[in-house]
Each structure stands twice: as structure tokens, then as C-alpha cells.
Design an enzyme around this catalytic site. Structure first.
Site, mmCIF file in Angstrom:
data_model
loop_
_atom_site.group_PDB
_atom_site.id
_atom_site.type_symbol
_atom_site.label_atom_id
_atom_site.label_comp_id
_atom_site.label_asym_id
_atom_site.label_seq_id
_atom_site.Cartn_x
_atom_site.Cartn_y
_atom_site.Cartn_z
ATOM 1 N N GLN A 260 7.196 3.951 3.881
ATOM 2 C CA GLN A 260 5.797 3.531 3.894
ATOM 3 C C GLN A 260 5.606 2.258 4.725
ATOM 4 O OE1 GLN A 260 3.785 5.534 1.397
ATOM 5 N NE2 GLN A 260 2.225 5.010 2.879
ATOM 6 N N THR B 151 -4.421 13.546 5.064
ATOM 7 C CA THR B 151 -3.011 13.678 5.432
ATOM 8 C C THR B 151 -2.796 14.977 6.201
ATOM 9 O OG1 THR B 151 -2.486 12.500 3.408
ATOM 10 C CG2 THR B 151 -0.650 13.521 4.571
ATOM 11 N N LYS C 235 5.475 1.704 -3.054
ATOM 12 C CA LYS C 235 5.386 3.046 -3.638
ATOM 13 C C LYS C 235 5.667 2.934 -5.123
ATOM 14 C CE LYS C 235 4.787 7.326 -2.217
ATOM 15 N NZ LYS C 235 4.098 7.826 -1.015
ATOM 16 N N LYS D 182 0.860 -1.182 0.000
ATOM 17 C CA LYS D 182 0.000 0.000 0.000
ATOM 18 C C LYS D 182 0.890 1.223 0.000
ATOM 19 C CE LYS D 182 -3.888 2.147 0.144
ATOM 20 N NZ LYS D 182 -3.389 2.878 -1.061
ATOM 21 N N SER E 241 -6.837 5.798 3.622
ATOM 22 C CA SER E 241 -6.896 4.887 2.478
ATOM 23 C C SER E 241 -7.332 3.497 2.937
ATOM 24 C CB SER E 241 -5.520 4.776 1.805
ATOM 25 O OG SER E 241 -5.282 5.868 0.945
ATOM 26 N N GLY F 101 -2.578 8.280 -4.339
ATOM 27 C CA GLY F 101 -1.889 9.470 -4.840
ATOM 28 C C GLY F 101 -0.647 9.830 -4.043
ATOM 29 N N ASP F 102 0.114 10.724 -4.593
ATOM 30 C CA ASP F 102 1.255 11.371 -3.930
ATOM 31 C C ASP F 102 1.501 12.628 -4.768
ATOM 32 O OD1 ASP F 102 3.448 10.694 -1.718
ATOM 33 O OD2 ASP F 102 4.540 11.551 -3.392
ATOM 34 N N ASN G 227 -2.047 19.106 -2.078
ATOM 35 C CA ASN G 227 -3.078 18.425 -1.302
ATOM 36 C C ASN G 227 -2.790 18.452 0.202
ATOM 37 O OD1 ASN G 227 -3.670 15.451 -0.018
ATOM 38 N ND2 ASN G 227 -5.419 16.284 -1.109
ATOM 39 N N LYS H 158 5.497 3.414 8.348
ATOM 40 C CA LYS H 158 4.331 4.285 8.531
ATOM 41 C C LYS H 158 3.053 3.452 8.581
ATOM 42 C CE LYS H 158 4.086 7.582 5.489
ATOM 43 N NZ LYS H 158 3.768 8.433 4.305
HETATM 44 P P1 NDP Z 1 0.934 17.747 -4.438
HETATM 45 O O1 NDP Z 1 1.414 17.395 -5.793
HETATM 46 O O2 NDP Z 1 -0.527 17.949 -4.224
HETATM 47 O O3 NDP Z 1 1.658 19.065 -3.914
HETATM 48 C C1 NDP Z 1 3.049 19.129 -3.794
HETATM 49 C C2 NDP Z 1 3.438 20.519 -3.351
HETATM 50 O O4 NDP Z 1 4.808 20.524 -3.039
HETATM 51 C C3 NDP Z 1 3.231 21.557 -4.453
HETATM 52 O O5 NDP Z 1 2.966 22.807 -3.854
HETATM 53 C C4 NDP Z 1 4.590 21.559 -5.142
HETATM 54 O O6 NDP Z 1 4.874 22.767 -5.812
HETATM 55 C C5 NDP Z 1 5.521 21.350 -3.975
HETATM 56 N N1 NDP Z 1 6.724 20.635 -4.432
HETATM 57 C C6 NDP Z 1 6.768 19.401 -4.980
HETATM 58 N N2 NDP Z 1 8.014 19.082 -5.339
HETATM 59 C C7 NDP Z 1 8.760 20.128 -4.995
HETATM 60 C C8 NDP Z 1 10.137 20.401 -5.103
HETATM 61 N N3 NDP Z 1 10.994 19.505 -5.652
HETATM 62 N N4 NDP Z 1 10.567 21.578 -4.620
HETATM 63 C C9 NDP Z 1 9.701 22.461 -4.066
HETATM 64 N N5 NDP Z 1 8.387 22.271 -3.956
HETATM 65 C C10 NDP Z 1 7.923 21.111 -4.407
HETATM 66 O O7 NDP Z 1 1.483 16.587 -3.468
HETATM 67 P P2 NDP Z 1 1.020 16.220 -1.994
HETATM 68 O O8 NDP Z 1 0.523 17.421 -1.282
HETATM 69 O O9 NDP Z 1 0.149 15.026 -2.095
HETATM 70 O O10 NDP Z 1 2.386 15.725 -1.342
HETATM 71 C C11 NDP Z 1 3.231 16.586 -0.602
HETATM 72 C C12 NDP Z 1 4.135 15.767 0.293
HETATM 73 O O11 NDP Z 1 3.335 14.994 1.199
HETATM 74 C C13 NDP Z 1 5.029 14.733 -0.417
HETATM 75 O O12 NDP Z 1 6.229 14.626 0.302
HETATM 76 C C14 NDP Z 1 4.246 13.449 -0.279
HETATM 77 O O13 NDP Z 1 5.072 12.312 -0.380
HETATM 78 C C15 NDP Z 1 3.690 13.624 1.120
HETATM 79 N N6 NDP Z 1 2.532 12.815 1.477
HETATM 80 C C16 NDP Z 1 1.396 12.854 0.721
HETATM 81 C C17 NDP Z 1 0.289 12.131 1.094
HETATM 82 C C18 NDP Z 1 -0.993 12.206 0.356
HETATM 83 O O14 NDP Z 1 -1.968 11.604 0.825
HETATM 84 N N7 NDP Z 1 -1.092 12.921 -0.753
HETATM 85 C C19 NDP Z 1 0.327 11.247 2.282
HETATM 86 C C20 NDP Z 1 1.546 11.342 3.048
HETATM 87 C C21 NDP Z 1 2.593 12.094 2.630
HETATM 88 P P3 NDP Z 1 4.634 22.849 -7.417
HETATM 89 O O15 NDP Z 1 3.156 22.739 -7.593
HETATM 90 O O16 NDP Z 1 5.189 24.166 -7.805
HETATM 91 O O17 NDP Z 1 5.377 21.695 -7.986
HETATM 92 O O1 2IT Z 2 3.060 8.873 1.508
HETATM 93 C C1 2IT Z 2 1.905 8.431 1.697
HETATM 94 O O2 2IT Z 2 1.579 7.909 2.756
HETATM 95 C C2 2IT Z 2 0.928 8.587 0.610
HETATM 96 N N1 2IT Z 2 1.253 9.178 -0.415
HETATM 97 C C3 2IT Z 2 -0.442 7.996 0.750
HETATM 98 C C4 2IT Z 2 -0.433 6.528 0.474
HETATM 99 C C5 2IT Z 2 -1.789 5.875 0.405
HETATM 100 O O3 2IT Z 2 -1.799 4.706 0.026
HETATM 101 O O4 2IT Z 2 -2.803 6.489 0.729
#
Ligand code: NDP
Ligand code: 2IT
Length: 449
Positions: free
Chosen positions: A115, A214, A130, A94, A381, A169-170, A245, A118
Site C-alpha cells: 500500500q 478498483t 492496512k 491509508k 478513496s 474496505g478490502d 467487489n 501503491k
Molecule cells: P471481496 O471480498 O469483495 O471479494 C473477494 C473475492 O475473492 C470473492 O469472490 C472471494 O470468494 C474470492 N477470494 C477471497 N479469498 C479467496 C481465497 N483465499 N481463495 C480463493 N478465492 C478467494 O474483496 P475485493 O473484491 O474487495 O478484493 C479482491 C482483491 O482485490 C484482494 O486482493 C484485495 O486486496 C484487492 N483490492 C481491493 C480493493 C478494493 O477497493 N476493494 C482495492 C485494491 C485491491 P468467496 O466469496 O468465495 O470468499
Molecule cells: O488494497 C487497496 O488498495 C484497498 N483495499 C483500498 C484501500 C483504500 O483505502 O481505499
């Protein structure tokens, strides 16, 4: 946190480095966990005998594939797709899918490794994995995104299944992409197998609260860290990096707790709003119109935009890194501590460098590492999978209540484990050990796999 590992663990780490050359982020994630495990091997020597650490560092399966697709002008592009199925001792693999040009095997492996622990911390029946691709969704039309997702799933589908491997997603993968991926999976398999992907839309198998989970969960974790210190989020000044997100729903929940978020960012720069970010505007710009955060300043007076600036220079009491790995270094950490920051809650995966972590721990501030603080996303999830399995759908309030109690439980477990292993208040050690023990126990029970 010392960087010198006990001899036996150092040898394992050197082997991991040698076997996975050039994968710096993976090495970093492994090192951080291994640094916590010395006392575990003393207490449970059977884990050494069974080479649990060596086995846990080696993914069960790694899939790398070609993703060919055509843009709107008919030009052909080739990307590289990945799925690392890291550990299935606790349940089906997952973990999310990341679409970002920086993706390579080392990023997917670090994320898959994190992961595993976590997911174990959530207490739910999910293993760790992943995936993703080095595809850059920026500036692409909906049809291009759809064609890419269809091509990606055409290869990946044979490796998935509700009891086998369940992506979500991520970075770069949200509701739109999950829709296209699910559509293609359904078409290829001729099965409406809801539980094969999470983060689905409400109305076709998705769970309420998954989108928010998240960010909301990370705020609950910070709330719990502050509670232990007889403090609360009410009236606190906060900064949240990113504007995706995780960042958006972190800001939403911080505001609900009476905190004021004065800055957020994207990969181009930082927006600072002393009186507090207008989240509806951020949602409109980022979720609906997919524009840059810089555009915020054009709509609201009193907003300052720093092109390419670092958000960690904005003074705050609570910082929640929610963008990407290694976005907060030692210098940033020192700046935060100097400016009076008392708590860090990581929405992103591994956003703080090892030096930054050391600064926070040495300063004695509340530091909630990603594998504990951002577990609310994957936990919800798993709640989505439960609803799919029972063909049920739960109310927002009921689901959010479950998320809250899962996060409160993760906080308690990491806190108690840190105490038990002689590191009170150190959530890094607490999370690594608590997650590791749960996986190790299952691996032990399942035999040599
Ligand atoms: P999104 O794609 O929705 O948003 C990512 C954000 O981070 C955007 O604002 C983006 O800016 C910025 N960003 C991404 N890459 C870079 C970079 N290399 N340098 C600077 N800014 C960057 O992703 P999420 O919000 O889903 O994910 C954000 C973080 O949270 C990640 O580390 C992800 O692994 C983690 N995460 C996500 C989960 C989820 O459920 N979605 C769960 C647990 C952890 P721009 O738009 O300009 O690229
Ligand atoms: O980093 C993370 O925990 C995620 N991107 C979410 C993973 C999931 O299966 O919901």
C-alpha cells in the site's frame, strides 16, 4: 527479474526475514520491491546513507487487539484485530481492512507494505497502512456483522482520525461493514468525522465511483498497456478471477470496452460462459444475496461450473486476477501464455507468485502488477477524502474522469520509470522504483523519522 540481490540489498532482506519470522507473504512482497532497487541506490547513494530501505521495511506502528463479540445464539467469540500503520511520510496512513479467516500479521504487513508504494504512485497525499481481522463473515447474519464491527471499532477508534489513519474496505469489508464501523466511530467520538473512513454510502459522505473504482481503474490500466502495443480491449476474450467487489466492476468495464468476459470464480469454483458472463446475475447473486458463484449455472443455460477448478485454464487474451494473493502460480502463468494471453492486469494484491511473474516477463507479455493496476480504489478513496474535506460531492462523470486520468498517469509514470532504469516495458520495476522514490524523497525531507 533476477532473484539474486546486490549484496547490500540481500543483507537488508535477510534482516527483514530474521526480524519478521514466519511472515511469508510479507517476505515475498519485500523481496519483489527490493529486487528492483539496485539501480536506485547506484543513482541515489544518499538513500543508502540514510538507511531509507531499512526504514521503509519497518512499520511505523503495529497494533494487535482482541475483538470479543457474541453471535445470535449468545455464544461468545474472540477474534484478533490488526492495524499496521506502515508509513506516513506522504500523508495519513491509508489502506483497507480485510476480514477473512486467513488473516494474520504477515498478511496485513504484506498488504500494508504494498500500500505504501501503491499510494505513492497515485501522486496523492496518502501514506500506507492496512488492517483487518481473522474473522470469517461467511454465513453470519447482519446483526452478527454489526456486533463484530462495533467491537472491532471500539478498540481501533483511538488510533484513527481523518489526519491520522483512514481505513476503507478490502476482502470481506464492503459498504455494509463501513457503515457499521463509521456508526460506532461516530458514537464513540461524538464527531461526524466523514474523512475517517472511505467507501462510505452515497448520501452519508461516500463518493460516487468508489465502489466501482478498483475494477474500473484496473481496466483503464490494461487499456493503456494495450494502447502502447497499438492494440485495444475491443473484441478480446477475458477471464476475471473472483466475484467480489473488484471482479464485478472489472467485468463491467471490460464489457463497456467491447471485451467478452468468459469466466469468473469464487473460493469454491469457476463459472464458464462462452458467450459472456451475465453481470446482472452475478451482482444479484454476490452483492445482494451473498451466495456462491456455483448458483449461476442454475439460472442460465450454457454456463459450466468447475468445482475447485482453476480459472487460468480457460483460454483468454486478457486475464485479470481479482481475488486474492498467490492465486496464480508459475504453472498457471505458463498455461495462460501457451493459450495466447497477451495482457495481465492485477486487480488483487500480489495475486501472481514470483515464479508466475517471471514467466510473464520472460514471455514479454504486458504484465500490470497490482500496486500499479489496482491503485484506482485507493486513489478514489483519496478523492472521497477531498470531497469530505470540502463538504462537497462530485458527479459520477467528473469523478470517473479523475480516476481515468490518475490511472493513465500511473501507467505513464511506471512506463517511463522502467525505461529510465533500463527495463523498458517492465511495469514491476517501473512501479516499484517510481513508488519508492516518491516515498524516499519525502522521508529524506522529513528528517530521521
Ligand atoms: P471481496 O471480498 O469483495 O471479494 C473477494 C473475492 O475473492 C470473492 O469472490 C472471494 O470468494 C474470492 N477470494 C477471497 N479469498 C479467496 C481465497 N483465499 N481463495 C480463493 N478465492 C478467494 O474483496 P475485493 O473484491 O474487495 O478484493 C479482491 C482483491 O482485490 C484482494 O486482493 C484485495 O486486496 C484487492 N483490492 C481491493 C480493493 C478494493 O477497493 N476493494 C482495492 C485494491 C485491491 P468467496 O466469496 O468465495 O470468499
Ligand atoms: O488494497 C487497496 O488498495 C484497498 N483495499 C483500498 C484501500 C483504500 O483505502 O481505499
Amino acid at each position: 527479474m533476477s532473484t539474486a540481490l546486490p549484496e547490500q540489498i540481500e543483507a537488508i532482506f535477510q534482516q527483514v526475514k530474521a526480524r519478521n519470522p514466519g511472515e511469508d507473504e510479507f517476505h515475498q512482497a519485500v523481496k519483489e520491491v527490493l529486487e528492483s532497487l539496485g539501480p536506485v541506490l547506484v543513482k541515489y547513494p544518499e538513500f543508502s546513507d540514510q538507511k531509507i530501505i531499512e526504514r521503509i521495511c519497518e512499520p511505523e506502528r503495529q497494533i494487535i487487539f482482541r475483538v470479543p463479540w457474541q453471535d445470535d445464539r449468545g455464544e461468545v467469540h474472540i477474534n484478533r484485530g490488526f492495524r499496521v500503520e506502515f508509513n506516513s511520510a506522504l500523508g495519513p496512513y491509508k489502506g483497507g481492512l480485510r476480514f477473512h479467516p486467513s488473516v494474520y500479521l504477515g498478511i496485513i504487513k504484506f498488504l500494508g507494505f504494498e500500500q505504501v508504494f501503491k499510494n505513492a504512485l497515485t501522486g496523492m497525499p496518502i501514506g500506507g497502512g492496512k488492517g483487518g481481522a481473522d474473522f470469517d463473515p461467511k454465513g453470519r447474519s447482519d446483526s452478527e456483522i454489526m456486533r463484530f464491527c462495533q467491537s472491532f471499532m471500539t478498540e481501533l477508534h483511538r488510533h484513527l482520525g481523518e489526519h491520522t489513519d483512514v481505513p476503507a474496505g478490502d476482502i470481506g469489508v464492503g459498504g455494509r461493514e463501513i457503515g457499521y464501523l463509521f456508526g460506532q466511530y461516530k458514537r464513540l467520538t461524538n464527531r461526524y468525522e466523514s474523512g475517517v473512513l472511505t467507501g462510505k454510502g452515497i448520501g452519508w459522505g461516500g463518493s460516487l465511483v468508489r465502489k466501482e473504482a478498483t475494477g474500473y481503474g484496473a481496466v483503464y490500466f490494461v487499456r493503456e498497456m494495450l494502447k502502447v502495443r497499438k492494440d485495444s480491449l475491443d473484441g478480446k476474450t477475458c477471464v476475471v478471477s473472483g466475484a467480489g467487489n473488484v471482479a464485478i466492476y472489472t467485468i463491467e468495464k471490460l464489457h463497456e470496452h467491447g471485451a467478452r468476459v468468459v469466466a469468473c470464480s469464487d473460493s469454491h469454483g469457476v463459472i464458464i460462459v462462452e458467450k459472456g458472463i451475465d453481470l446482472d446475475l452475478v451482482k444479484q447473486l454476490k452483492e445482494v444475496e451473498r451466495r456462491r458463484i456455483a448458483d449461476y449455472a442454475g439460472y442460465r443455460q450454457g454456463a459450466r461450473y468447475l468445482a475447485g477448478g482453476t480459472i487460468w485454464e480457460v483460454p483468454c487474451q486478457v486475464a485479470m486476477p481479482s481475488a486474492t494473493q498467490n492465486e496464480l502460480n508459475g504453472r498457471d502463468a505458463r498455461t495462460l501464455v501457451r493459450n495466447g494471453c497477451i495482457a495481465i492486469g492485477e486487480g488483487a494484491n500480489m495475486p501472481t507468485t514470483p515464479e508466475g511473474i517471471r514467466v510473464f516477463l520472460d514471455a514479454g507479455i504486458a504484465y500490470g502488477p497490482g500496486k500499479a493496476a489496482n491503485a484506482g480504489g485507493v486513489a478514489t478513496s483519496a478523492l472521497e477524502m477531498q470531497q469530505n474535506a470540502s463538504r462537497d460531492s462530485w458527479s459520477f462523470e467528473f469523478t470517473e474522469q479523475k480516476l481515468d486520468s490518475i490511472m493513465t498517469g500511473i501507467h505513464a509514470a511506471t512506463w517511463e520509470t522502467a525505461e529510465e532504469f533500463g527495463a523498458p516495458g517492465n511495469y514491476v520495476i517501473g512501479a516499484n522504483i517510481a513508488g519508492f522514490i516518491r516515498v524516499a524523497r519525502a522521508m529524506e525531507a522529513l528528517g530521521l523519522i
